[in-house]
Scaffold this active site. Structure first.
Site, PDB file in Angstrom:
ATOM      1  N   ASP A  41       0.820  -1.219   0.000  1.00  0.00           N
ATOM      2  CA  ASP A  41       0.000   0.000   0.000  1.00  0.00           C
ATOM      3  C   ASP A  41       0.856   1.272   0.000  1.00  0.00           C
ATOM      4  O   ASP A  41       0.683   2.155   0.857  1.00  0.00           O
ATOM      5  CB  ASP A  41      -0.905   0.022   1.241  1.00  0.00           C
ATOM      6  N   GLU A 220     -11.384   0.190  -3.374  1.00  0.00           N
ATOM      7  CA  GLU A 220     -10.741   0.685  -2.158  1.00  0.00           C
ATOM      8  C   GLU A 220      -9.557   1.531  -2.550  1.00  0.00           C
ATOM      9  O   GLU A 220      -9.425   1.945  -3.699  1.00  0.00           O
ATOM     10  CB  GLU A 220     -10.358  -0.473  -1.236  1.00  0.00           C
TER      11      GLU A 220
END
Ligand code: FUB
Length: 459
Positions: A41, A220
């Site tokens: 991420d 997301e």
């Protein structure tokens, strides 16, 4: 009082650990770019003349520590680089046990982000709160520092009104900051945004839901940026079976957005998640994302990668094709890991892990056919003549490698004659010609005898 003392002790301990790690941790270029731990991420940011990287930190869950077989994260490290080749690990900056509002054993420190405002650095992170008054599941908190590498002081409570994960902050040209986040499950969910107050820790508007984005499949990891008046809302989305990276555009940071395209296709080897950020650094755009390079059999232990990104003249984004070579220039006098290749011959050259029991030891290139080759781009040979090339190799039969520049049939720089051995050893050959400046490097199997190469280095 006891709580305050405990918190102070935890902060001191964190600071000490961070200082220790700063002293020892340097990680290097090519993909994956973080090579001393799992990382995912990636939120990359340009602060001053450096790129800072704020990733999640995957670890393995075990009995009593997280949920086995699921994401497991207890802290965050920050990394920085001035040249996109050498990355420094500044150590732990925020952890679940040093954050007052997080459930201390949730191991849910998922995708973070960081932004600078008026000389302060605001680190946004999702986690599970210990008090359900802050909401069930995930919410988002902030930790604040005077320097990008910390120390960060977590706020006492999370941001009110935010339910979900994957915070991302964008500051528009007029100074207005926006928080983006996501909340969903495998069948759907959405991306949300609200204005932030100037204090950067409170919402300043109603929460907007981007209903105009594709409705089927999980979305997301929002990441917003602006270029030439176009606002790009980029996000992972499960259009098919696993996540691919898509984007939608608008003339307003709060939309409405129009689905515009795919930035990166699904992982060909099945890593279920992908999560990214986009920056411009020294006139080049870069795309940071993740893949499970060090953990091919478990895709919740991921590693950060980076590749270049480019736009078409109409502002649409050219698809990014993942590479192992990654970004940044490699200095000829460093250990050039040719297994992070730009290109590989169709036959007779293969990449394998050096040690399947410890993937962090990296990879090797195995040559086994006449003329097989590995191409490694952007090697800086500098201006001073170099004399030798050393190859870290292992060949049971003995073999001869040619080192060339420019192309597979380009200038022969050296021929390296390797003697038979069942151990790794370093063989050095004298250069017949010293390359200079920036060159593409080719390692070619002259006689096709089996030889494994770990790295190549010039002196
Ligand atoms: O790293 C945990 C979660 O996986 C992130 O929050 C998502 O974006 C996905 O990458």
């Amino acid at each position: 009082m006891v709580n305050k003392l405990q918190m102070m002790r935890k902060h001191c301990c964190l600071l000490f650990c961070s200082i220790m790690l700063v002293a020892v941790s340097q990680v290097f270029a090519q993909n994956p770019i973080i090579r001393n731990q799992y990382s995912a991420d990636p939120s990359a940011r340009v602060f001053g003349d450096k790129v800072y990287l704020f990733p999640s930190h995957d670890i393995f869950a075990r009995e009593g520590k997280g949920r086995i077989g699921w994401f497991c994260m207890e802290d965050y490290h920050v990394f920085s680089s001035a040249n996109l080749t050498d990355w420094t690990d500044h150590g732990i900056v925020v952890s679940q046990t040093a954050t007052p509002w997080t459930k201390q054993d949730a191991y849910s420190m998922w995708a973070p982000d960081c932004i600078e405002r008026n000389g302060k650095y605001y680190f946004y992170f999702p986690a599970t709160p210990k008090d359900t008054a802050f909401g069930r599941g995930f919410t988002v908190g902030v930790a604040i520092a005077d320097k990008p590498e910390g120390p960060y002081i977590p706020q006492a409570t999370p941001i009110k009104g935010v339910r979900g994960i994957d915070p991302n902050v964008f500051t528009d040209k007029d100074g207005q900051a926006y928080l983006y986040w996501s909340n969903g499950n495998s069948t759907g969910g959405n991306i949300y945004s609200a204005k932030l107050k100037a204090n950067m820790v409170e919402l300043d508007s109603e929460v907007k839901t981007f209903d105009e984005l594709p409705t089927k499949g999980l979305k997301e990891g929002p990441y917003m940026f602006e270029r030439n008046g176009i606002y790009y809302l980029t996000y992972p989305h499960v259009e098919n079976k696993i996540e691919r990276l898509e984007y939608a555009t608008s003339n307003n940071p709060l939309g409405p957005f129009k689905f515009t395209g795919v930035i990166m296709d699904e992982s060909p080897t099945g890593c279920w998640t992908n999560h990214h950020s986009i920056i411009q650094f020294k006139n080049q755009w870069y795309f940071f994302y993740h893949h499970n390079d060090y953990s091919p059999n478990f895709d919740k232990a991921r590693s950060v990668r980076a590749d270049s990104l480019a736009f078409n003249t109409d502002g649409t984004i050219k698809k990014v094709i993942p590479t192992l070579r990654g970004i940044g220039v490699t200095i000829a006098t460093s250990q050039i890991q040719i297994d992070r290749y730009t290109n590989l011959s169709e036959k007779g050259a293969a990449i394998e892990p050096i040690d399947t029991a410890d993937r962090f030891k990296g990879w090797q290139t195995n040559f086994s056919e006449v003329g097989a080759w590995a191409q490694y781009n952007s090697v800086d040979f500098g201006k001073k003549p170099l004399k030798t090339v050393s190859v870290n190799e292992m060949s049971r039969t003995g073999a001869t490698l040619q080192i060339r520049t420019g192309s597979v049939s380009g200038q022969i720089v050296a021929e390296v004659k390797i003697t038979p051995s069942t151990n790794w050893k370093i063989t050095t050959a004298t250069l017949v010609k010293s390359p200079n400046g920036m060159q593409h490097l080719f390692v070619v199997a002259k006689d096709g005898k089996q030889v494994a190469v770990d790295w190549v280095k010039f002196e």
